[in-house]
Design an enzyme around this catalytic site. Structure first.
Site, PDB file in Angstrom:
ATOM      1  N   ASN A   1       0.813  -1.214   0.000  1.00 46.45           N
ATOM      2  CA  ASN A   1       0.000   0.000   0.000  1.00 46.45           C
ATOM      3  C   ASN A   1       0.852   1.273   0.000  1.00 46.45           C
ATOM      4  O   ASN A   1       1.660   1.488   0.909  1.00 46.45           O
ATOM      5  CB  ASN A   1      -0.883  -0.035   1.267  1.00 46.45           C
ATOM      6  CG  ASN A   1      -2.091   0.870   1.170  1.00 46.45           C
ATOM      7  OD1 ASN A   1      -2.353   1.468   0.128  1.00 46.45           O
ATOM      8  ND2 ASN A   1      -2.838   0.958   2.267  1.00 46.45           N
TER       9      ASN A   1
ATOM     10  N   HIS B   1     -14.336  -4.246  11.296  1.00 45.64           N
ATOM     11  CA  HIS B   1     -13.936  -2.949  11.844  1.00 45.64           C
ATOM     12  C   HIS B   1     -15.146  -2.064  12.123  1.00 45.64           C
ATOM     13  O   HIS B   1     -15.687  -1.457  11.200  1.00 45.64           O
ATOM     14  CB  HIS B   1     -13.082  -2.196  10.830  1.00 45.64           C
ATOM     15  CG  HIS B   1     -11.724  -2.783  10.626  1.00 45.64           C
ATOM     16  ND1 HIS B   1     -10.702  -2.055  10.074  1.00 45.64           N
ATOM     17  CD2 HIS B   1     -11.209  -3.996  10.901  1.00 45.64           C
ATOM     18  CE1 HIS B   1      -9.616  -2.823  10.006  1.00 45.64           C
ATOM     19  NE2 HIS B   1      -9.901  -4.009  10.496  1.00 45.64           N
TER      20      HIS B   1
ATOM     21  N   TYR C   1      -7.318   7.422  13.236  1.00 42.12           N
ATOM     22  CA  TYR C   1      -7.092   6.167  12.529  1.00 42.12           C
ATOM     23  C   TYR C   1      -8.303   5.235  12.698  1.00 42.12           C
ATOM     24  O   TYR C   1      -8.784   5.035  13.811  1.00 42.12           O
ATOM     25  CB  TYR C   1      -5.838   5.448  13.064  1.00 42.12           C
ATOM     26  CG  TYR C   1      -5.823   4.018  12.577  1.00 42.12           C
ATOM     27  CD1 TYR C   1      -5.476   3.741  11.265  1.00 42.12           C
ATOM     28  CD2 TYR C   1      -6.250   2.979  13.392  1.00 42.12           C
ATOM     29  CE1 TYR C   1      -5.545   2.446  10.779  1.00 42.12           C
ATOM     30  CE2 TYR C   1      -6.316   1.687  12.916  1.00 42.12           C
ATOM     31  CZ  TYR C   1      -5.968   1.435  11.613  1.00 42.12           C
ATOM     32  OH  TYR C   1      -6.054   0.155  11.123  1.00 42.12           O
TER      33      TYR C   1
ATOM     34  N   HIS D   1      -2.179   1.321  16.578  1.00 44.01           N
ATOM     35  CA  HIS D   1      -1.509   1.812  15.360  1.00 44.01           C
ATOM     36  C   HIS D   1      -0.192   2.540  15.640  1.00 44.01           C
ATOM     37  O   HIS D   1       0.053   3.643  15.127  1.00 44.01           O
ATOM     38  CB  HIS D   1      -2.462   2.668  14.528  1.00 44.01           C
ATOM     39  CG  HIS D   1      -2.426   2.316  13.069  1.00 44.01           C
ATOM     40  ND1 HIS D   1      -1.941   3.171  12.109  1.00 44.01           N
ATOM     41  CD2 HIS D   1      -2.779   1.189  12.420  1.00 44.01           C
ATOM     42  CE1 HIS D   1      -2.013   2.579  10.922  1.00 44.01           C
ATOM     43  NE2 HIS D   1      -2.521   1.379  11.078  1.00 44.01           N
TER      44      HIS D   1
ATOM     45  N   HIS E   1      -3.042 -10.304   9.250  1.00 45.26           N
ATOM     46  CA  HIS E   1      -3.451  -8.959   8.827  1.00 45.26           C
ATOM     47  C   HIS E   1      -4.312  -9.044   7.563  1.00 45.26           C
ATOM     48  O   HIS E   1      -3.820  -9.472   6.518  1.00 45.26           O
ATOM     49  CB  HIS E   1      -2.164  -8.173   8.533  1.00 45.26           C
ATOM     50  CG  HIS E   1      -2.366  -6.714   8.301  1.00 45.26           C
ATOM     51  ND1 HIS E   1      -1.551  -5.988   7.454  1.00 45.26           N
ATOM     52  CD2 HIS E   1      -3.264  -5.844   8.804  1.00 45.26           C
ATOM     53  CE1 HIS E   1      -1.941  -4.729   7.464  1.00 45.26           C
ATOM     54  NE2 HIS E   1      -2.975  -4.608   8.269  1.00 45.26           N
TER      55      HIS E   1
ATOM     56  N   ASP F   1      -6.072  -3.646   1.789  1.00 46.93           N
ATOM     57  CA  ASP F   1      -4.872  -3.528   0.937  1.00 46.93           C
ATOM     58  C   ASP F   1      -4.153  -4.875   0.782  1.00 46.93           C
ATOM     59  O   ASP F   1      -3.196  -4.969   0.009  1.00 46.93           O
ATOM     60  CB  ASP F   1      -3.914  -2.415   1.394  1.00 46.93           C
ATOM     61  CG  ASP F   1      -3.666  -2.356   2.878  1.00 46.93           C
ATOM     62  OD1 ASP F   1      -4.589  -1.973   3.618  1.00 46.93           O
ATOM     63  OD2 ASP F   1      -2.550  -2.682   3.304  1.00 46.93           O
TER      64      ASP F   1
HETATM   65  O1  KDG Z   1      -1.832  -0.080   4.657  1.00 49.58           O
HETATM   66  C1  KDG Z   1      -2.007   0.180   6.006  1.00 49.58           C
HETATM   67  C2  KDG Z   1      -3.152  -0.655   6.548  1.00 49.58           C
HETATM   68  O2  KDG Z   1      -2.989  -1.989   6.165  1.00 49.58           O
HETATM   69  C3  KDG Z   1      -3.260  -0.576   8.050  1.00 49.58           C
HETATM   70  O3  KDG Z   1      -3.467   0.750   8.429  1.00 49.58           O
HETATM   71  C4  KDG Z   1      -4.433  -1.430   8.525  1.00 49.58           C
HETATM   72  O4  KDG Z   1      -3.589  -1.373  10.764  1.00 49.58           O
HETATM   73  C5  KDG Z   1      -4.311  -1.879   9.939  1.00 49.58           C
HETATM   74  C6  KDG Z   1      -5.123  -3.031  10.348  1.00 49.58           C
HETATM   75  O5  KDG Z   1      -4.967  -3.448  11.494  1.00 49.58           O
HETATM   76  O6  KDG Z   1      -5.908  -3.526   9.539  1.00 49.58           O
HETATM   77 MG    MG Z   2      -3.303  -2.715  12.442  1.00 44.82          MG
END
Ligand code: KDG
Ligand code: MG
Length: 408
Positions: free
Chosen positions: A37, A122, A159, A218, A318, A322
């Protein structure tokens, strides 16, 4: 079975994706995700200029050997660009091996250890009523575990807060802004630390003790701030607190661990097994947040989880948007096969993305399953992909009130 072609496909349906398509002399094809990303074209060049020429003529069955060859012969090891490129090759070769065997990849990894993968979505909101609506909406979509991100009084951009798409075309908060420069956001850790426990108290009061709740810090706290947050969240029984400190300073987690029993998850920006070595061995984390795409593919993901199993550390791969449907499918196959699966992040991809990538995985009653088609179970429609050319896009960055750049 020789590799006769390897094509790099760049497409931007709802966001940018980089996909490697490997073709063998008997006509089988395999897909691998190489999306990084905000730095997508660096991986495109790494693949096209340095990896594809080395693949032609190689035996597509030799996955481990190809992985070691690409990793060790480069001399310059690790790093997200290198490892995303190797990941794409690795996934594509597993896809081909599955198709050659007539089996889904999870069968080649030892078969299913469970019926499905518990997934979390989320939920977010600037205010409590908005957040509660978002949690209810996720529950209606079938999610049984929920990540909670919230607005902080006094801050404008936070965020993880969804910018609701009016077209319904996009579920994700799409932090990568299309445009020639990263957008600037504001941050104040003290305000955040004061606010977050009040939010989790309210969520527990509203939704009860059962619902697994997660939160992503984050990378924004110092070790002592992270310890403070972990401790203040203990009454609300989090499933995990993610990325509480910047991931490159692993020693920070020793301090955090001494002060709190809130489970910790880390590693979405890690690239190799070695990044997890001491964190797992010293039992400083509870969940491995690696993504197949940024971690060198299925082969090392399986290895790190086998290592983690000895320490009762589980997976929490994860899975933001992206990571493409190909990368997501790859880690679903691993998650289904390993014994120490924990949870899978699952943000649904947008409608355009789903037209480019046809997927066999399912999401039912809160559980993902990669499906039973041979290989990874994802196809790419090249004509559809061609409708969406690459668009320059950057992740945002943070500044404190005095103008200092802070982790985003
Ligand atoms: O490209 C950055 C994202 O993948 C990130 O901000 C997402 O922290 C993230 C998550 O936990 O999904
Ligand atoms: Mg994360």
């Amino acid at each position: 079975m020789e590799i006769v072609a390897a094509d790099v496909i760049v497409t931007s349906p709802n966001r940018n994706f980089v996909t490697l398509k490997i073709t063998t002399d008997d006509g089988l094809t395999g897909l691998g995700d190489a999306t990084l990303n905000g730095r997508e074209l660096a991986v495109v060049s790494y693949l096209r200029d340095h990896v594809v020429p080395l693949l032609i003529g190689r035996d597509a069955h030799r996955i481990e050997d190809t992985w070691q060859f690409l990793y060790r012969s480069a001399y310059w090891r690790r790093g997200p660009v290198t490892m995303a490129a190797i990941a794409a090759v690795d996934m594509a070769l597993w896809d081909i091996k599955g198709k050659a065997a007539g089996m889904p990849v999870y069968q080649l990894l030892g078969g299913a250890s469970r019926n499905g993968l518990m997934a979390y979505g989320h939920a977010s909101g600037k205010s409590l009523p908005e957040l509660f609506d978002s949690i209810r909406d996720h529950q209606e979509q079938g999610y049984r575990s929920i990540r909670v991100q919230t607005g902080v009084p006094g801050l404008t951009a936070i965020y993880g807060i969804a910018a609701q798409s009016t077209s319904g075309e996009r579920y994700d908060h799409e932090p990568a802004q299309r445009g020639g420069y990263p957008t600037e956001e504001d941050w104040d850790t003290r305000a955040y630390l004061r606010h977050v426990p009040t939010v989790f108290e309210a969520v527990r009061n509203e939704f009860g003790p059962e619902l697994p709740l997660l939160h992503d810090g984050h990378h924004r706290m110092t070790p002592i701030q992270a310890a403070t947050l972990g401790k203040s969240l203990e009454p609300y029984d989090l499933f995990w607190l993610e990325d509480c400190t910047p991931a490159e300073n692993q020693e920070a987690l020793r301090l955090v661990r001494q002060h709190t029993t809130t489970p910790l998850a880390i590693g979405e920006i890690f690239n190799t097994v070695w990044d997890f070595q001491s964190l797992i061995k010293e039992q400083l984390i509870d969940y491995v947040r690696a993504a197949s795409t940024h971690f060198g593919g299925i082969t090392p993901l399986r290895k790190v989880m086998d290592y983690a199993a000895q320490y009762q550390v589980k997976s929490g791969f994860h899975g933001p948007t992206d990571v493409s449907p190909v990368g997501l499918a790859a880690q679903m196959h691993v998650g289904l096969a390993i014994h120490n699966f924990g949870i899978q992040e699952y943000m649904k991809h947008g409608a355009h993305t789903n037209r480019v990538f046809q997927q066999s995985f399912t999401f039912e009653d809160g559980y993902l399953h990669p499906g039973d088609r041979p290989g990874l179970g994802v196809d790419l429609d090249v004509d559809e992909a061609g409708k969406y050319p690459y668009e320059v896009a950057y992740l945002p960055y943070n500044r404190l009130a005095d103008g200092t750049v802070h982790d985003w």
